[in-house]
Motif scaffolding. Structure first.
Motif, PDB file in Angstrom:
ATOM      1  N   SER A  37       0.829  -1.211   0.000  1.00  0.00           N
ATOM      2  CA  SER A  37       0.000   0.000   0.000  1.00  0.00           C
ATOM      3  C   SER A  37       0.860   1.256   0.000  1.00  0.00           C
ATOM      4  CB  SER A  37      -0.926   0.020   1.218  1.00  0.00           C
ATOM      5  OG  SER A  37      -1.850  -1.035   1.133  1.00  0.00           O
ATOM      6  N   ARG A  38       1.908   1.269   0.821  1.00  0.00           N
ATOM      7  CA  ARG A  38       2.807   2.433   0.856  1.00  0.00           C
ATOM      8  C   ARG A  38       3.527   2.594  -0.477  1.00  0.00           C
ATOM      9  NH1 ARG A  38       4.132   0.337   6.023  1.00  0.00           N
ATOM     10  NH2 ARG A  38       6.169  -0.308   5.280  1.00  0.00           N
ATOM     11  N   ALA A  39       3.981   1.484  -1.038  1.00  0.00           N
ATOM     12  CA  ALA A  39       4.711   1.542  -2.310  1.00  0.00           C
ATOM     13  C   ALA A  39       3.833   2.077  -3.432  1.00  0.00           C
ATOM     14  CB  ALA A  39       5.248   0.156  -2.668  1.00  0.00           C
ATOM     15  N   VAL A  40       2.602   1.626  -3.502  1.00  0.00           N
ATOM     16  CA  VAL A  40       1.684   2.078  -4.552  1.00  0.00           C
ATOM     17  C   VAL A  40       1.360   3.560  -4.369  1.00  0.00           C
ATOM     18  CG1 VAL A  40      -0.680   1.829  -5.431  1.00  0.00           C
ATOM     19  CG2 VAL A  40       0.746  -0.199  -5.065  1.00  0.00           C
ATOM     20  N   LEU A  41       1.165   3.989  -3.140  1.00  0.00           N
ATOM     21  CA  LEU A  41       0.892   5.402  -2.880  1.00  0.00           C
ATOM     22  C   LEU A  41       2.093   6.265  -3.278  1.00  0.00           C
ATOM     23  CD1 LEU A  41      -0.987   7.570  -1.793  1.00  0.00           C
ATOM     24  CD2 LEU A  41      -0.146   7.044   0.508  1.00  0.00           C
ATOM     25  N   LEU A  42       3.291   5.812  -2.957  1.00  0.00           N
ATOM     26  CA  LEU A  42       4.490   6.557  -3.342  1.00  0.00           C
ATOM     27  C   LEU A  42       4.634   6.615  -4.861  1.00  0.00           C
ATOM     28  CD1 LEU A  42       6.941   5.255  -0.625  1.00  0.00           C
ATOM     29  CD2 LEU A  42       6.213   7.634  -0.944  1.00  0.00           C
ATOM     30  N   LEU A  43       4.384   5.500  -5.533  1.00  0.00           N
ATOM     31  CA  LEU A  43       4.457   5.490  -6.998  1.00  0.00           C
ATOM     32  C   LEU A  43       3.497   6.527  -7.569  1.00  0.00           C
ATOM     33  CD1 LEU A  43       4.863   2.742  -9.499  1.00  0.00           C
ATOM     34  CD2 LEU A  43       2.742   4.016  -9.625  1.00  0.00           C
ATOM     35  N   GLU A  44       2.276   6.530  -7.091  1.00  0.00           N
ATOM     36  CA  GLU A  44       1.277   7.473  -7.604  1.00  0.00           C
ATOM     37  C   GLU A  44       1.727   8.919  -7.392  1.00  0.00           C
ATOM     38  OE1 GLU A  44      -3.400   8.734  -6.999  1.00  0.00           O
ATOM     39  OE2 GLU A  44      -2.614   7.014  -5.908  1.00  0.00           O
ATOM     40  N   GLU A  45       2.162   9.246  -6.193  1.00  0.00           N
ATOM     41  CA  GLU A  45       2.552  10.626  -5.880  1.00  0.00           C
ATOM     42  C   GLU A  45       3.757  11.077  -6.694  1.00  0.00           C
ATOM     43  OE1 GLU A  45       1.004  12.891  -4.204  1.00  0.00           O
ATOM     44  OE2 GLU A  45      -0.562  11.567  -3.465  1.00  0.00           O
ATOM     45  N   VAL A  46       4.797  10.266  -6.712  1.00  0.00           N
ATOM     46  CA  VAL A  46       6.027  10.652  -7.413  1.00  0.00           C
ATOM     47  C   VAL A  46       5.772  10.791  -8.907  1.00  0.00           C
ATOM     48  CG1 VAL A  46       8.374   9.934  -8.019  1.00  0.00           C
ATOM     49  CG2 VAL A  46       7.567   9.681  -5.661  1.00  0.00           C
ATOM     50  N   VAL A  47       5.125   9.800  -9.500  1.00  0.00           N
ATOM     51  CA  VAL A  47       4.937   9.797 -10.950  1.00  0.00           C
ATOM     52  C   VAL A  47       3.990  10.909 -11.396  1.00  0.00           C
ATOM     53  CG1 VAL A  47       4.091   8.460 -12.914  1.00  0.00           C
ATOM     54  CG2 VAL A  47       5.546   7.368 -11.196  1.00  0.00           C
ATOM     55  N   ALA A  63      11.444  -1.307  -9.289  1.00  0.00           N
ATOM     56  CA  ALA A  63      11.154  -1.837  -7.953  1.00  0.00           C
ATOM     57  C   ALA A  63      12.053  -3.051  -7.753  1.00  0.00           C
ATOM     58  CB  ALA A  63       9.688  -2.232  -7.841  1.00  0.00           C
ATOM     59  N   ARG A  64      12.809  -3.032  -6.643  1.00  0.00           N
ATOM     60  CA  ARG A  64      13.726  -4.126  -6.329  1.00  0.00           C
ATOM     61  C   ARG A  64      13.439  -4.644  -4.932  1.00  0.00           C
ATOM     62  NH1 ARG A  64      18.853  -0.633  -7.678  1.00  0.00           N
ATOM     63  NH2 ARG A  64      17.678   0.578  -6.209  1.00  0.00           N
ATOM     64  N   ILE A  65      13.409  -5.950  -4.801  1.00  0.00           N
ATOM     65  CA  ILE A  65      13.257  -6.562  -3.486  1.00  0.00           C
ATOM     66  C   ILE A  65      14.512  -7.373  -3.229  1.00  0.00           C
ATOM     67  CG2 ILE A  65      11.919  -8.135  -2.055  1.00  0.00           C
ATOM     68  CD1 ILE A  65       9.516  -7.477  -3.895  1.00  0.00           C
ATOM     69  N   ALA A  66      15.216  -7.010  -2.155  1.00  0.00           N
ATOM     70  CA  ALA A  66      16.441  -7.726  -1.776  1.00  0.00           C
ATOM     71  C   ALA A  66      16.696  -7.512  -0.295  1.00  0.00           C
ATOM     72  CB  ALA A  66      17.629  -7.231  -2.598  1.00  0.00           C
ATOM     73  N   ALA A  67      17.130  -8.537   0.376  1.00  0.00           N
ATOM     74  CA  ALA A  67      17.546  -8.465   1.772  1.00  0.00           C
ATOM     75  C   ALA A  67      16.501  -7.800   2.672  1.00  0.00           C
ATOM     76  CB  ALA A  67      18.888  -7.746   1.879  1.00  0.00           C
ATOM     77  N   GLY A  68      15.241  -8.165   2.488  1.00  0.00           N
ATOM     78  CA  GLY A  68      14.191  -7.653   3.351  1.00  0.00           C
ATOM     79  C   GLY A  68      13.812  -6.207   3.123  1.00  0.00           C
ATOM     80  N   ARG A  69      14.232  -5.640   2.003  1.00  0.00           N
ATOM     81  CA  ARG A  69      13.906  -4.242   1.697  1.00  0.00           C
ATOM     82  C   ARG A  69      13.335  -4.138   0.296  1.00  0.00           C
ATOM     83  NH1 ARG A  69      14.699  -1.395   5.452  1.00  0.00           N
ATOM     84  NH2 ARG A  69      15.463   0.668   5.514  1.00  0.00           N
ATOM     85  N   LEU A  70      12.420  -3.200   0.171  1.00  0.00           N
ATOM     86  CA  LEU A  70      11.865  -2.854  -1.139  1.00  0.00           C
ATOM     87  C   LEU A  70      12.466  -1.517  -1.526  1.00  0.00           C
ATOM     88  CD1 LEU A  70       9.884  -2.908  -3.528  1.00  0.00           C
ATOM     89  CD2 LEU A  70       8.166  -1.930  -1.994  1.00  0.00           C
ATOM     90  N   GLY A  71      13.124  -1.482  -2.655  1.00  0.00           N
ATOM     91  CA  GLY A  71      13.678  -0.242  -3.176  1.00  0.00           C
ATOM     92  C   GLY A  71      12.887   0.211  -4.386  1.00  0.00           C
ATOM     93  N   LEU A  72      12.551   1.482  -4.419  1.00  0.00           N
ATOM     94  CA  LEU A  72      11.875   2.087  -5.561  1.00  0.00           C
ATOM     95  C   LEU A  72      12.777   3.179  -6.105  1.00  0.00           C
ATOM     96  CD1 LEU A  72       8.291   2.553  -4.047  1.00  0.00           C
ATOM     97  CD2 LEU A  72       9.013   0.789  -5.654  1.00  0.00           C
ATOM     98  N   VAL A  73      13.027   3.136  -7.410  1.00  0.00           N
ATOM     99  CA  VAL A  73      13.853   4.157  -8.057  1.00  0.00           C
ATOM    100  C   VAL A  73      13.013   4.784  -9.158  1.00  0.00           C
ATOM    101  CG1 VAL A  73      15.957   4.628  -9.362  1.00  0.00           C
ATOM    102  CG2 VAL A  73      15.962   2.867  -7.567  1.00  0.00           C
ATOM    103  N   PHE A  74      12.937   6.113  -9.129  1.00  0.00           N
ATOM    104  CA  PHE A  74      12.182   6.881 -10.114  1.00  0.00           C
ATOM    105  C   PHE A  74      13.157   7.773 -10.863  1.00  0.00           C
ATOM    106  CE2 PHE A  74       9.541   6.060  -6.449  1.00  0.00           C
ATOM    107  CZ  PHE A  74       8.350   5.617  -6.989  1.00  0.00           C
TER     108      PHE A  74
END
Length: 132
Positions: A37-47, A63-74
């Motif tokens: 939910s947080r990731a989708v909200l951030l995607l919407e706001e940033v884009v 969107a990258r998932i590694a080592a227990g973290r979700l990374g989003l790069v815009f």
């Protein structure tokens, strides 16, 4: 590591399609609903901010998932804008115009955030969210 790449151009319809793709990617990766939910909200706001206010022709999202973290790069080629700089305040409840909450969300929702203007003149915003 799991990876999703999206290229978003256009308006709200293109953003909605990207939100669906991100939601499916995160569900397939077993990410908690709160993180998704947080990731989708951030995607919407940033884009939407980059497309509407930054005059970006498109936004590339990773969107990258590694080592227990979700990374989003815009990344976008819009006007230079650091959403992490300066002061952001929420508009009052009785604000005449909607909006103004995006910068607050971008600053508060992720566990980590970094902005850079790349050597080739692109905005690059990196956000990380804990998967816990």
């Amino acid at each position: 590591m799991r990876l999703l790449r999206l290229r978003i151009a256009g308006g709200a319809e293109a953003v909605a399609e990207a939100e669906q793709a991100l939601t499916a990617f995160l569900a397939d990766a077993g990410q908690p609903e709160a993180v998704a939910s947080r990731a989708v909200l951030l995607l919407e706001e940033v884009v939407l901010n980059a497309l509407r206010h930054g005059a970006a022709p498109r936004v590339d999202v990773e969107a990258r998932i590694a080592a227990g973290r979700l990374g989003l790069v815009f990344e976008d080629a819009g006007m230079p804008f650091d959403p992490l700089a300066g002061e952001a305040t929420a508009p009052g409840v009785a604000a005449e115009r909607p909006g103004g909450r995006g910068l607050l969300l971008i600053r508060r929702l992720p566990a980590g955030a970094r902005y850079a203007r790349t050597l080739d003149g692109r905005n690059r915003l990196e956000l990380s969210l804990s998967s816990e």
